[in-house]
Design a protein around this motif. Structure first.
Motif, PDB file in Angstrom:
ATOM      1  N   LEU A 126       0.829  -1.207   0.000  1.00  0.00           N
ATOM      2  CA  LEU A 126       0.000   0.000   0.000  1.00  0.00           C
ATOM      3  C   LEU A 126       0.865   1.258   0.000  1.00  0.00           C
ATOM      4  CD1 LEU A 126      -2.721   1.434   0.161  1.00  0.00           C
ATOM      5  CD2 LEU A 126      -2.740   1.008   2.636  1.00  0.00           C
ATOM      6  N   THR A 127       1.986   1.221   0.675  1.00  0.00           N
ATOM      7  CA  THR A 127       2.889   2.379   0.743  1.00  0.00           C
ATOM      8  C   THR A 127       3.263   2.852  -0.657  1.00  0.00           C
ATOM      9  OG1 THR A 127       3.846   1.304   2.690  1.00  0.00           O
ATOM     10  CG2 THR A 127       4.978   3.249   1.850  1.00  0.00           C
ATOM     11  N   LEU A 128       3.612   1.917  -1.521  1.00  0.00           N
ATOM     12  CA  LEU A 128       4.043   2.268  -2.875  1.00  0.00           C
ATOM     13  C   LEU A 128       2.913   2.905  -3.675  1.00  0.00           C
ATOM     14  CD1 LEU A 128       6.146  -0.928  -3.644  1.00  0.00           C
ATOM     15  CD2 LEU A 128       7.044   1.397  -3.334  1.00  0.00           C
ATOM     16  N   ALA A 129       1.681   2.507  -3.397  1.00  0.00           N
ATOM     17  CA  ALA A 129       0.535   3.112  -4.086  1.00  0.00           C
ATOM     18  C   ALA A 129       0.196   4.492  -3.528  1.00  0.00           C
ATOM     19  CB  ALA A 129      -0.674   2.185  -3.977  1.00  0.00           C
ATOM     20  N   LEU A 130       0.511   4.706  -2.240  1.00  0.00           N
ATOM     21  CA  LEU A 130       0.211   5.993  -1.610  1.00  0.00           C
ATOM     22  C   LEU A 130       1.183   7.096  -2.027  1.00  0.00           C
ATOM     23  CD1 LEU A 130      -0.590   4.802   2.037  1.00  0.00           C
ATOM     24  CD2 LEU A 130      -2.174   5.983   0.513  1.00  0.00           C
ATOM     25  N   LEU A 131       2.440   6.755  -2.208  1.00  0.00           N
ATOM     26  CA  LEU A 131       3.476   7.777  -2.431  1.00  0.00           C
ATOM     27  C   LEU A 131       3.160   8.741  -3.579  1.00  0.00           C
ATOM     28  CD1 LEU A 131       6.707   5.690  -1.736  1.00  0.00           C
ATOM     29  CD2 LEU A 131       5.882   7.655  -0.420  1.00  0.00           C
ATOM     30  N   PRO A 132       2.642   8.282  -4.737  1.00  0.00           N
ATOM     31  CA  PRO A 132       2.352   9.250  -5.806  1.00  0.00           C
ATOM     32  C   PRO A 132       1.109  10.091  -5.563  1.00  0.00           C
ATOM     33  CG  PRO A 132       2.480   6.972  -6.638  1.00  0.00           C
ATOM     34  CD  PRO A 132       2.378   6.905  -5.161  1.00  0.00           C
ATOM     35  N   ALA A 133       0.295   9.705  -4.558  1.00  0.00           N
ATOM     36  CA  ALA A 133      -1.042  10.286  -4.414  1.00  0.00           C
ATOM     37  C   ALA A 133      -1.140  11.379  -3.364  1.00  0.00           C
ATOM     38  CB  ALA A 133      -2.045   9.182  -4.077  1.00  0.00           C
ATOM     39  N   CYS A 134      -0.040  11.671  -2.652  1.00  0.00           N
ATOM     40  CA  CYS A 134      -0.125  12.620  -1.542  1.00  0.00           C
ATOM     41  C   CYS A 134       1.203  13.356  -1.370  1.00  0.00           C
ATOM     42  CB  CYS A 134      -0.491  11.884  -0.250  1.00  0.00           C
ATOM     43  SG  CYS A 134       0.733  10.676   0.276  1.00  0.00           S
ATOM     44  N   GLY A 135       1.247  14.236  -0.378  1.00  0.00           N
ATOM     45  CA  GLY A 135       2.460  15.010  -0.140  1.00  0.00           C
ATOM     46  C   GLY A 135       3.554  14.215   0.545  1.00  0.00           C
ATOM     47  N   ARG A 136       3.152  13.471   1.594  1.00  0.00           N
ATOM     48  CA  ARG A 136       4.115  12.643   2.343  1.00  0.00           C
ATOM     49  C   ARG A 136       3.398  11.444   2.932  1.00  0.00           C
ATOM     50  NH1 ARG A 136       6.533  13.996   6.927  1.00  0.00           N
ATOM     51  NH2 ARG A 136       5.197  15.752   7.481  1.00  0.00           N
ATOM     52  N   VAL A 137       4.166  10.400   3.225  1.00  0.00           N
ATOM     53  CA  VAL A 137       3.640   9.220   3.914  1.00  0.00           C
ATOM     54  C   VAL A 137       4.481   8.983   5.170  1.00  0.00           C
ATOM     55  CG1 VAL A 137       3.239   6.725   3.835  1.00  0.00           C
ATOM     56  CG2 VAL A 137       2.810   8.121   1.790  1.00  0.00           C
ATOM     57  N   VAL A 138       3.795   8.891   6.304  1.00  0.00           N
ATOM     58  CA  VAL A 138       4.447   8.500   7.556  1.00  0.00           C
ATOM     59  C   VAL A 138       3.938   7.106   7.879  1.00  0.00           C
ATOM     60  CG1 VAL A 138       4.785   9.023   9.996  1.00  0.00           C
ATOM     61  CG2 VAL A 138       4.523  10.893   8.341  1.00  0.00           C
ATOM     62  N   ALA A 139       4.830   6.119   7.814  1.00  0.00           N
ATOM     63  CA  ALA A 139       4.445   4.724   8.012  1.00  0.00           C
ATOM     64  C   ALA A 139       4.885   4.261   9.397  1.00  0.00           C
ATOM     65  CB  ALA A 139       5.072   3.845   6.937  1.00  0.00           C
ATOM     66  N   VAL A 140       3.931   3.753  10.170  1.00  0.00           N
ATOM     67  CA  VAL A 140       4.215   3.253  11.520  1.00  0.00           C
ATOM     68  C   VAL A 140       4.212   1.729  11.480  1.00  0.00           C
ATOM     69  CG1 VAL A 140       3.395   3.134  13.899  1.00  0.00           C
ATOM     70  CG2 VAL A 140       3.216   5.275  12.628  1.00  0.00           C
ATOM     71  N   GLU A 141       5.357   1.134  11.759  1.00  0.00           N
ATOM     72  CA  GLU A 141       5.516  -0.325  11.692  1.00  0.00           C
ATOM     73  C   GLU A 141       6.129  -0.842  12.985  1.00  0.00           C
ATOM     74  OE1 GLU A 141       5.349  -3.877  11.222  1.00  0.00           O
ATOM     75  OE2 GLU A 141       4.736  -2.923   9.320  1.00  0.00           O
ATOM     76  N   ILE A 142       5.464  -1.822  13.592  1.00  0.00           N
ATOM     77  CA  ILE A 142       5.932  -2.355  14.872  1.00  0.00           C
ATOM     78  C   ILE A 142       7.079  -3.357  14.703  1.00  0.00           C
ATOM     79  CG2 ILE A 142       4.291  -4.288  14.945  1.00  0.00           C
ATOM     80  CD1 ILE A 142       3.942  -3.732  17.951  1.00  0.00           C
ATOM     81  N   ASP A 143       7.155  -4.002  13.542  1.00  0.00           N
ATOM     82  CA  ASP A 143       8.172  -5.021  13.284  1.00  0.00           C
ATOM     83  C   ASP A 143       9.460  -4.352  12.793  1.00  0.00           C
ATOM     84  OD1 ASP A 143       9.808  -6.996  12.056  1.00  0.00           O
ATOM     85  OD2 ASP A 143       8.069  -8.296  11.748  1.00  0.00           O
ATOM     86  N   PRO A 144      10.539  -4.393  13.563  1.00  0.00           N
ATOM     87  CA  PRO A 144      11.764  -3.673  13.180  1.00  0.00           C
ATOM     88  C   PRO A 144      12.385  -4.170  11.882  1.00  0.00           C
ATOM     89  CG  PRO A 144      12.142  -5.031  15.140  1.00  0.00           C
ATOM     90  CD  PRO A 144      10.679  -5.053  14.881  1.00  0.00           C
ATOM     91  N   VAL A 145      12.195  -5.443  11.571  1.00  0.00           N
ATOM     92  CA  VAL A 145      12.748  -5.973  10.311  1.00  0.00           C
ATOM     93  C   VAL A 145      12.016  -5.357   9.120  1.00  0.00           C
ATOM     94  CG1 VAL A 145      13.051  -8.056   8.914  1.00  0.00           C
ATOM     95  CG2 VAL A 145      13.503  -8.132  11.371  1.00  0.00           C
ATOM     96  N   LEU A 146      10.693  -5.323   9.199  1.00  0.00           N
ATOM     97  CA  LEU A 146       9.904  -4.726   8.118  1.00  0.00           C
ATOM     98  C   LEU A 146      10.145  -3.221   8.030  1.00  0.00           C
ATOM     99  CD1 LEU A 146       6.536  -6.636   8.640  1.00  0.00           C
ATOM    100  CD2 LEU A 146       8.218  -7.009   6.838  1.00  0.00           C
ATOM    101  N   ALA A 147      10.209  -2.565   9.185  1.00  0.00           N
ATOM    102  CA  ALA A 147      10.454  -1.121   9.202  1.00  0.00           C
ATOM    103  C   ALA A 147      11.811  -0.781   8.585  1.00  0.00           C
ATOM    104  CB  ALA A 147      10.390  -0.600  10.633  1.00  0.00           C
TER     105      ALA A 147
END
Length: 283
Positions: free
Chosen positions: A62-83
């Protein structure tokens, strides 16, 4: 500018590379269908200057789809490997947009405005097991959020967006209604996730509005909890402990213009507010 979205093969390749096995404990089900994430972004109706808060970005579909559609994306991820991997995935698949992404390694149930700033829109595929608490926490903690679109278990979507008198109406419905108007949107097939969950999902869109009454939110929520704790009881009986006695509850309800024989599932958030106002007057 656009980004190369993740399909089923890319999702599995990334997971294997990171040695990530989706866990039930974290409610991890990764979306692997590009059309689904495009539909989520389209339904969110984002503006170019929106700062989007994404909770549980996982591998970044979803992050990749959001990036072109808005000014900025702040992603909150609990899993440090994924983050840790997400910025590299954005840089690889959307190099011109990767600078718009900020990743915060945190628990969405505890995240604060100091960590994420002032996002204007929440767009997220929420883990089933914490969807309602996360939405309520973020609405309370981040007054900057004006709109939201969350993908949740279909049954949870029904509960969030339900109106008084319906079977699905309950504590989540009333508490979300304190903050925003919520509407259930399209159902999402379980087949777009890996691993495949045993239920379908649905989108819920909300638009923030002013609270319906000038009463203390925490006290109102305690009243709502009491009203639904024994769902089949009349309000006079269910609120007996809250008011001090059933008789006193009946007097407060009558003062508020509410039939003491009604049940909590029949009241709007505004009517619950009237009960609190009447209780204050009564005291």
């Amino acid at each position: 500018m656009s980004s190369a979205l993740l399909g089923p093969a890319e999702v599995r390749r990334l997971a294997a590379e990171l040695d990530v096995r989706p866990t039930k404990r974290l409610g991890q089900n990764f979306v692997h269908d590009p059309n689904t994430v495009r539909r989520i972004v389209s339904t969110a109706e984002l503006a170019d200057d929106d700062v989007v808060l994404e909770v549980g970005p996982g591998l970044g579909s979803l992050t990749l789809a959001l990036l072109p559609a808005c000014g900025r994306v702040v992603a909150v991820e609990i899993d440090p490997v994924l983050a840790g991997k997400l910025p590299a995935t954005a840089a690889e698949r959307a190099p011109e947009l990767a600078g718009k992404l900020t990743v915060v390694t945190a628990d969405a149930l505890k995240v604060t405005a100091a960590e994420v700033g002032e996002p204007t829109a929440l767009v997220a595929n929420l883990p089933y097991n914490v969807a309602v608490p996360v939405v309520l926490h973020l609405l309370a903690e981040l007054p900057s959020l004006r709109t939201g679109l969350v993908m949740v278990q279909a049954e949870v979507a029904d509960r969030i967006a339900a109106g008084p008198g319906s079977k699905a109406y309950g504590i989540p419905s009333v508490k979300v209604a304190w903050y925003a108007d919520a509407r259930r949107s399209v159902t999402v097939s379980r087949s777009v996730f890996w691993p495949v969950p045993n239920v379908d999902s649905a989108l819920v869109r909300f638009v923030r509005r002013e609270p319906p009454a000038n009463v203390d939110r925490e006290r109102l929520f305690a009243l709502v909890d009491a009203a639904f704790a024994q769902r089949r009881k009349t309000l006079r009986a269910a609120l007996g402990g809250w008011a001090g006695s059933p008789a006193r509850a009946g007097e407060i309800l009558t003062r508020a213009g509410i039939d003491p024989a009604q049940r909590g599932e029949q009241l709007t958030v505004r009517e619950f507010s009237r009960i609190l106002e009447a209780a204050d007057h009564y005291l």
